[in-house]
Design a protein around this motif. Structure first.
Motif, PDB file in Angstrom:
ATOM      1  N   SER A  13       5.285  67.574  34.898  1.00 29.86           N
ATOM      2  CA  SER A  13       3.771  68.163  34.570  1.00 29.86           C
ATOM      3  C   SER A  13       3.462  69.159  35.509  1.00 29.86           C
ATOM      4  O   SER A  13       3.244  69.050  36.713  1.00 29.86           O
ATOM      5  CB  SER A  13       2.978  66.983  34.955  1.00 29.86           C
ATOM      6  OG  SER A  13       1.437  67.454  34.856  1.00 29.86           O
ATOM      7  N   THR A  15       0.971  70.982  36.140  1.00 27.52           N
ATOM      8  CA  THR A  15      -0.367  70.937  36.865  1.00 27.52           C
ATOM      9  C   THR A  15      -0.353  69.906  37.903  1.00 27.52           C
ATOM     10  O   THR A  15      -0.724  70.071  39.009  1.00 27.52           O
ATOM     11  CB  THR A  15      -1.401  70.396  36.028  1.00 27.52           C
ATOM     12  OG1 THR A  15      -0.867  69.487  34.976  1.00 27.52           O
ATOM     13  CG2 THR A  15      -1.925  71.667  34.935  1.00 27.52           C
ATOM     14  N   LEU A  16       0.221  68.709  37.696  1.00 32.45           N
ATOM     15  CA  LEU A  16       0.266  67.718  38.924  1.00 32.45           C
ATOM     16  C   LEU A  16       1.250  68.085  39.898  1.00 32.45           C
ATOM     17  O   LEU A  16       0.919  68.003  41.122  1.00 32.45           O
ATOM     18  CB  LEU A  16       0.653  66.240  38.279  1.00 32.45           C
ATOM     19  CG  LEU A  16      -0.318  65.748  37.375  1.00 32.45           C
ATOM     20  CD1 LEU A  16       0.235  64.319  36.945  1.00 32.45           C
ATOM     21  CD2 LEU A  16      -1.613  65.349  37.997  1.00 32.45           C
ATOM     22  N   GLY A  38      -7.324  70.474  39.259  1.00 32.95           N
ATOM     23  CA  GLY A  38      -7.879  69.959  37.705  1.00 32.95           C
ATOM     24  C   GLY A  38      -8.725  68.770  37.735  1.00 32.95           C
ATOM     25  O   GLY A  38      -8.743  67.867  37.098  1.00 32.95           O
ATOM     26  N   LYS A 100      -5.073  60.144  29.755  1.00 34.55           N
ATOM     27  CA  LYS A 100      -3.697  60.428  29.230  1.00 34.55           C
ATOM     28  C   LYS A 100      -2.973  59.024  28.766  1.00 34.55           C
ATOM     29  O   LYS A 100      -2.368  59.187  27.632  1.00 34.55           O
ATOM     30  CB  LYS A 100      -3.005  60.495  30.687  1.00 34.55           C
ATOM     31  CG  LYS A 100      -2.009  61.716  30.562  1.00 34.55           C
ATOM     32  CD  LYS A 100      -1.651  61.931  31.943  1.00 34.55           C
ATOM     33  CE  LYS A 100      -1.019  63.384  32.189  1.00 34.55           C
ATOM     34  NZ  LYS A 100      -0.747  63.669  33.373  1.00 34.55           N
ATOM     35  N   TRP A 124      -3.005  71.657  26.276  1.00 35.93           N
ATOM     36  CA  TRP A 124      -2.912  71.170  27.577  1.00 35.93           C
ATOM     37  C   TRP A 124      -1.710  70.787  27.878  1.00 35.93           C
ATOM     38  O   TRP A 124      -0.884  70.361  26.826  1.00 35.93           O
ATOM     39  CB  TRP A 124      -3.796  69.904  27.720  1.00 35.93           C
ATOM     40  CG  TRP A 124      -3.813  69.301  29.026  1.00 35.93           C
ATOM     41  CD1 TRP A 124      -3.753  69.680  30.307  1.00 35.93           C
ATOM     42  CD2 TRP A 124      -3.401  67.630  29.283  1.00 35.93           C
ATOM     43  NE1 TRP A 124      -3.449  68.602  31.423  1.00 35.93           N
ATOM     44  CE2 TRP A 124      -3.628  67.284  30.603  1.00 35.93           C
ATOM     45  CE3 TRP A 124      -3.507  66.446  28.479  1.00 35.93           C
ATOM     46  CZ2 TRP A 124      -3.311  66.148  31.157  1.00 35.93           C
ATOM     47  CZ3 TRP A 124      -3.578  65.068  28.951  1.00 35.93           C
ATOM     48  CH2 TRP A 124      -3.360  65.065  30.213  1.00 35.93           C
ATOM     49  N   ASN A 173      -9.051  73.095  27.716  1.00 34.78           N
ATOM     50  CA  ASN A 173      -8.013  72.924  28.901  1.00 34.78           C
ATOM     51  C   ASN A 173      -7.049  74.038  28.372  1.00 34.78           C
ATOM     52  O   ASN A 173      -6.279  73.112  27.640  1.00 34.78           O
ATOM     53  CB  ASN A 173      -7.786  71.674  29.815  1.00 34.78           C
ATOM     54  CG  ASN A 173      -6.802  71.895  30.755  1.00 34.78           C
ATOM     55  OD1 ASN A 173      -6.396  73.106  31.121  1.00 34.78           O
ATOM     56  ND2 ASN A 173      -6.462  70.642  31.270  1.00 34.78           N
ATOM     57  N   LYS A 238     -13.060  63.132  34.515  1.00 34.86           N
ATOM     58  CA  LYS A 238     -13.752  64.757  34.805  1.00 34.86           C
ATOM     59  C   LYS A 238     -15.492  64.585  35.045  1.00 34.86           C
ATOM     60  O   LYS A 238     -15.922  65.034  36.150  1.00 34.86           O
ATOM     61  CB  LYS A 238     -13.485  65.683  33.365  1.00 34.86           C
ATOM     62  CG  LYS A 238     -12.078  65.626  33.060  1.00 34.86           C
ATOM     63  CD  LYS A 238     -11.213  66.038  34.084  1.00 34.86           C
ATOM     64  CE  LYS A 238      -9.688  66.046  33.860  1.00 34.86           C
ATOM     65  NZ  LYS A 238      -8.794  66.469  34.683  1.00 34.86           N
ATOM     66  N   TYR A 324     -12.188  75.538  33.852  1.00 35.22           N
ATOM     67  CA  TYR A 324     -10.945  76.463  33.979  1.00 35.22           C
ATOM     68  C   TYR A 324     -11.395  77.719  33.251  1.00 35.22           C
ATOM     69  O   TYR A 324     -12.202  77.866  32.536  1.00 35.22           O
ATOM     70  CB  TYR A 324      -9.970  75.721  33.046  1.00 35.22           C
ATOM     71  CG  TYR A 324      -9.409  74.407  33.231  1.00 35.22           C
ATOM     72  CD1 TYR A 324      -8.677  74.082  34.669  1.00 35.22           C
ATOM     73  CD2 TYR A 324      -9.870  73.314  32.548  1.00 35.22           C
ATOM     74  CE1 TYR A 324      -8.562  72.678  34.890  1.00 35.22           C
ATOM     75  CE2 TYR A 324      -9.491  71.960  32.803  1.00 35.22           C
ATOM     76  CZ  TYR A 324      -8.849  71.867  34.092  1.00 35.22           C
ATOM     77  OH  TYR A 324      -8.654  70.479  34.227  1.00 35.22           O
ATOM     78  N   ARG A 364      -4.179  80.396  34.554  1.00 35.50           N
ATOM     79  CA  ARG A 364      -5.320  79.471  34.642  1.00 35.50           C
ATOM     80  C   ARG A 364      -5.667  79.405  35.959  1.00 35.50           C
ATOM     81  O   ARG A 364      -5.138  79.060  36.920  1.00 35.50           O
ATOM     82  CB  ARG A 364      -5.068  78.068  34.148  1.00 35.50           C
ATOM     83  CG  ARG A 364      -6.376  77.017  34.068  1.00 35.50           C
ATOM     84  CD  ARG A 364      -6.023  75.884  33.618  1.00 35.50           C
ATOM     85  NE  ARG A 364      -5.712  75.078  34.875  1.00 35.50           N
ATOM     86  CZ  ARG A 364      -5.387  73.737  35.022  1.00 35.50           C
ATOM     87  NH1 ARG A 364      -5.458  72.766  33.918  1.00 35.50           N
ATOM     88  NH2 ARG A 364      -4.995  73.096  36.225  1.00 35.50           N
TER      89      ARG A 364
HETATM   90  N1  GLU Z   1      -5.972  67.622  33.704  1.00 34.64           N
HETATM   91  C1  GLU Z   1      -5.808  68.360  35.095  1.00 34.64           C
HETATM   92  C2  GLU Z   1      -5.181  69.688  34.868  1.00 34.64           C
HETATM   93  O1  GLU Z   1      -4.944  70.119  33.772  1.00 34.64           O
HETATM   94  C3  GLU Z   1      -5.224  67.423  35.833  1.00 34.64           C
HETATM   95  C4  GLU Z   1      -3.957  67.169  35.946  1.00 34.64           C
HETATM   96  C5  GLU Z   1      -3.149  66.767  34.874  1.00 34.64           C
HETATM   97  O2  GLU Z   1      -3.459  65.360  34.592  1.00 34.64           O
HETATM   98  O3  GLU Z   1      -2.231  67.307  34.441  1.00 34.64           O
HETATM   99  O4  GLU Z   1      -4.977  70.301  35.852  1.00 34.64           O
END
Ligand code: GLU
Ligand code: PMP
Length: 386
Positions: A13, A15-16, A38, A100, A124, A173, A238, A324, A364
């Motif tokens: 991931s 983003t994480l 995020g 999620k 996403w 997103n 969120k 975003y 982003r």
């Molecule tokens: N949804 C947020 C993001 O896109 C948080 C991180 C994730 O869960 O992917 O940054």
């Protein structure tokens, strides 16, 4: 000893990963500006803290029913009725450990190996991998050149006899775009006509700007909820700035809800009792918290758009919701991973490459942080681009 082919093929991931990187750099005292975030930075609602504290002080924190506690389901039903005009009963709701997990529960419940799940780019980051985790095949619908949204016809052209579900996220997103009423109406018609599930990822549905509203798919349904192919996912991450509590939920017909409950029972039993109490406390407070958050984000969206306009050749579709923005940097650099790496190395600015969302040339940039960070972050980007 080998890992599974599925585990070996799974992407990280992004983003994480970038969130962790930004937090580590901050902890080391580095002057990092995190435009890759995020999550809102607001404190949680008072009611959330009070309710979970009450449960904790009582000294009994046990398993809850698999699909969630009755008090939380009651608040979710009231929220859904207020925002979507449809009133789910307790048998239409599964509370999960984050939106999620709700999406994952859904995919595992409806996808057979090789079934296709269709969604538009930009998407996403987790959608393709989550579909693969359910042994399904992600089918991405790309927008026309210079656009960030697709038409219902574009999506329909990708439907085959193996299509099990269409997945939409509006407000989106990473683009911040809100799909129009006409588009959502057409998608509902297509899905109801062809008996394909329509998963609406509504996690940003309260964070919309300029007096707009994100149309709810339920508004256009010709079927009662219990016969509907529409599944809506939402949560407190969120809208109530409660990402760390990990509470999301799904609203769907009873048959799908039952299957999702079975999946969850075998995988995680139930979401944390403390977090469910907190979510009920937040929802019970009503829409005031979300409205204040939304208004603040709208101002920061304006700051981001104004700063980006100083970059000359960067093209922005002004975000209509979320936190975003998804500007096109391809006049400077077409390879978004390369550009993001340069911005981190040369300016200590964290961004997420567009390629992670299925659209090259974009980055982003989030505006959930402070306005000062947005101004400073974009100023640093300008220096690198020069
Ligand atoms: N949804 C947020 C993001 O896109 C948080 C991180 C994730 O869960 O992917 O940054
Ligand atoms: N969907 C989208 C589009 C998101 O951006 C996120 C962000 N994490 C989620 C779902 C999952 O939310 P949660 O934190 O509740 O799992």
């Amino acid at each position: 000893m080998n890992l599974s082919r599925l585990a070996l093929s799974l992407g990280q991931s992004a983003t994480l990963k970038l969130n962790e990187l930004a937090n580590n750099l901050r902890a080391e005292g580095k002057p990092v500006i995190h435009l890759g975030g995020g999550e809102p930075e607001e404190r949680i609602p008072g009611g959330a803290a009070a309710e979970s504290r009450r449960l904790l002080d009582g000294g009994f924190v046990r398993y809850t029913p698999v699909s969630g506690t009755a008090p939380l389901k009651k608040e979710i039903a009231a929220y859904t009725s207020r925002h979507y005009g449809v009133e789910p009963g307790p048998k239409n709701i599964v509370v999960a450990s984050g939106a999620k997990q709700a999406i994952y529960n859904f995919l595992v419940s409806v996808v057979d190996p090789g079934d296709q799940v269709v969604f538009p780019a930009p998407y996403w980051v987790s959608y393709p991998e989550m579909v693969r985790l359910a042994y399904g095949m992600p089918v991405v619908v790309r927008p026309r050149e210079g656009r960030l949204t697709v038409s219902a016809g574009d999506i329909e052209a990708h439907i085959t006899s193996r299509t099990k579900a269409i997945l939409l996220n509006s407000p989106n997103n990473p683009s911040g775009q809100v799909y129009s009423e006409d588009f959502i109406r057409e998608m509902v018609e297509i899905c109801e006509h062809r008996n394909i599930y329509l998963l609406m990822d509504d996690i940003y549905n309260s964070l919309v700007f300029d007096g707009l509203k994100a149309p709810s798919a339920f508004n256009f349904s010709k079927r009662p909820l219990n016969d509907s192919p529409i599944v809506s996912v939402n949560g407190v991450s969120k809208t109530f700035s409660m990402t760390g509590f990990r509470i999301g939920w799904s609203v769907a017909n009873e048959a799908v809800t039952q299957a999702m409950t079975k999946v969850q029972a075998q995988v995680s039993s139930c979401p944390s009792a403390l977090s469910q109490a907190a979510a009920a406390g937040a929802l019970r407070e009503g829409d005031g918290f979300a409205e204040a958050l939304r208004a603040g984000l709208e101002k920061k969206r304006d700051v981001m758009a104004a700063e980006l306009s100083k970059l000359g050749k960067v093209k922005l579709h002004k975000p209509q919701g979320t936190f975003y923005s998804f500007p096109d940097f391809s006049a400077y650099e077409k390879d978004s991973a390369k550009l993001a790496a340069r911005l981190l190395a040369e300016a200590m600015v964290v961004t997420v490459p567009g390629a992670e969302f299925g659209l090259e040339g974009h980055l982003r940039l989030s505006y959930c942080g402070s306005a000062a960070d947005i101004v400073e972050g974009v100023a640093r980007i300008r220096k690198v681009l020069k």
